[in-house]
Design an enzyme around this catalytic site. Structure first.
Site, short mmCIF file in Angstrom:
data_model
loop_
_atom_site.label_atom_id
_atom_site.label_comp_id
_atom_site.label_asym_id
_atom_site.label_seq_id
_atom_site.Cartn_x
_atom_site.Cartn_y
_atom_site.Cartn_z
N ALA A 149 0.15 -4.08 -0.69
CA ALA A 149 -1.17 -4.22 -0.06
C ALA A 149 -1.93 -5.39 -0.68
O ALA A 149 -2.58 -6.17 0.02
CB ALA A 149 -1.97 -2.93 -0.23
N ALA A 150 -1.84 -5.55 -2.01
CA ALA A 150 -2.60 -6.62 -2.68
C ALA A 150 -2.07 -7.99 -2.27
O ALA A 150 -2.85 -8.92 -2.06
CB ALA A 150 -2.53 -6.43 -4.19
N ASP A 171 -4.09 2.78 0.45
CA ASP A 171 -3.77 1.65 -0.43
C ASP A 171 -4.49 0.38 0.02
O ASP A 171 -5.17 -0.28 -0.77
CB ASP A 171 -2.25 1.38 -0.46
N ALA A 213 5.91 0.45 -7.76
CA ALA A 213 5.48 1.25 -8.90
C ALA A 213 4.26 2.11 -8.57
O ALA A 213 3.68 2.73 -9.44
CB ALA A 213 5.17 0.33 -10.07
N GLY A 214 3.84 2.09 -7.31
CA GLY A 214 2.68 2.90 -6.92
C GLY A 214 1.35 2.24 -7.26
O GLY A 214 0.31 2.88 -7.26
N LEU A 215 1.38 0.93 -7.53
CA LEU A 215 0.14 0.24 -7.91
C LEU A 215 -0.39 -0.66 -6.78
O LEU A 215 -1.25 -1.52 -7.00
CB LEU A 215 0.35 -0.59 -9.18
N GLY A 216 0.16 -0.51 -5.60
CA GLY A 216 -0.41 -1.22 -4.44
C GLY A 216 -0.03 -2.68 -4.36
O GLY A 216 -0.76 -3.47 -3.75
N PRO A 239 3.23 -4.73 -10.83
CA PRO A 239 4.64 -4.33 -10.71
C PRO A 239 4.97 -3.85 -9.29
O PRO A 239 4.14 -3.18 -8.66
CB PRO A 239 4.78 -3.19 -11.72
N VAL A 240 6.15 -4.24 -8.81
CA VAL A 240 6.56 -3.88 -7.44
C VAL A 240 7.16 -2.47 -7.44
O VAL A 240 7.79 -2.05 -8.41
CB VAL A 240 7.58 -4.92 -6.94
C1 MEV Z 1 0.98 5.90 -1.75
O1 MEV Z 1 0.25 5.08 -2.66
C2 MEV Z 1 0.19 7.13 -1.41
C3 MEV Z 1 0.89 8.10 -0.46
O2 MEV Z 1 -0.06 9.16 -0.23
C4 MEV Z 1 1.26 7.46 0.85
C5 MEV Z 1 0.07 7.07 1.70
O3 MEV Z 1 -1.02 7.57 1.51
O4 MEV Z 1 0.28 6.24 2.61
C6 MEV Z 1 2.12 8.72 -1.09
#
Ligand code: MEV
Length: 318
Positions: free
Chosen positions: A111-112, A153, A105-108, A102-103
């Site tokens: 980066a992936a 990430d 959403a904090g799941l990278g 998912p975009v």
């Molecule tokens: C993002 O996944 C994590 C943060 O700490 C930002 C970062 O480390 O670049 C919020």
């Protein structure tokens, strides 16, 4: 030239988000249940040097990379890969990028996608780049996504292993003493990390001492968590997750929906729960006693409003 396929997993931060931007340690693990994939193949009908990007996963439908603005993350990934390969005029390539991550959403996801693209393109051109070079390119592209990323990430996604990360230092794996089952739940609220990181920076500038203390406490929690993970002490890991969430609340990166999900996870018997990633939406993470408990927590989180849940087990280190 045969087609070349590469994949990269999603990631989740267990401890230390935000504080990691300020030099504190953080712990993150890959999430192989979601993946980005890139396939590079010969592009018939295109001239040498042309690369056709087809990336519906990130909202891009068939564009030549040179027609994209240089700050486009995919265009930048291609440019940096060709630069690293000293291949300004490669044979025509079609790059198809898909992703189940998912975009926002904090799941990278960003980066992936970059890591899969760089590996597929360099592999197709006969010179697969080593992990360190892939990671360096992914870090540069992360700057477009996140402004001032710590680098965690791209590091977890590139090396696809549990990582104890300190900004600017070489990667350190961390030990896992017993299997740990996590439930990841998506709040359904898109959460651009750049915004949350910028807001924390502003708040830290307004209250340097207060935030330095918050970041340092998060760093201590991450270090205690590393020890608890190595011992396989899941209950302690859970307690530390909840402590970390309270500090993220103080940094004002949680929100009512995330707090509701964290509460619901506790009520369903989770050993600990916290938001994960940039916050303000995106995902939260709960630690379950075992696979059966994880199913019950996932159901509770869906009832509390989660739009998607993923159960992932962190396996003990060999
Ligand atoms: C993002 O996944 C994590 C943060 O700490 C930002 C970062 O480390 O670049 C919020």
């Amino acid at each position: 030239m045969p087609a070349f396929r590469a994949t990269a997993p999603g990631k989740i931060i267990l401890f230390g988000e935000h504080a990691v931007v300020y030099g504190q340690p953080a712990l993150a693990v890959p999430v192989p249940a979601v993946q980005a994939q890139a396939i590079a193949q010969a592009a018939l009908g295109l001239s040498a040097g042309e690369i056709l990007l087809d990336a519906p996963a990130v909202g891009l439908k068939s564009a030549l990379w040179r027609s994209l603005p240089p700050e486009d993350p995919l265009a930048r990934a291609v440019a940096l890969t060709l630069e690293a390969l000293h291949a300004p005029q490669p044979p025509a390539v079609r790059l198809k990028i898909t992703s189940t991550i998912p975009v926002a959403a904090g799941l990278g996801s960003g980066a992936a996608v970059t890591v899969a693209l760089v590996r597929a393109l360099s592999g197709f051109l006969g010179a697969p780049l080593p992990d360190a070079a892939v990671n360096a390119i992914a870090y540069e592209v992360e700057k477009i996504h996140h402004g001032t990323p710590s680098g965690i990430d791209n590091t977890v996604v590139t090396y696809a292993r549990p990582v104890y990360f300190v900004r600017g230092r070489p990667l350190q794996p961390f030990r896992v003493g017993a299997p740990l089952t996590f439930v990841i739940a998506d709040s359904g609220i898109p959460a651009p990390t750049a915004q949350a990181v910028a807001d924390v920076r502003r708040a830290a500038e307004a209250d340097p001492e207060g935030y330095a203390a918050l970041f340092a406490t998060v760093g201590e929690i991450a270090n205690h968590a590393r020890d608890a993970l190595a011992r396989g002490d899941a209950r302690r890991v859970g307690t530390l997750m909840s402590e970390n969430h309270a500090l993220l609340q103080k940094m004002e990166v949680s929100c009512r929906t995330l707090d509701t999900l964290v509460q619901a996870a506790h009520e369903a018997g989770a050993w600990g729960a916290k938001l994960s990633g940039g916050g303000r939406g995106g995902n939260m993470l709960a630690l379950a006693a075992n696979a059966e408990a994880a199913e019950a927590i996932a159901v509770a989180l869906q009832r509390a409003g989660a739009v998607r849940t993923i159960i992932t087990t962190l396996q003990p280190s060999p």
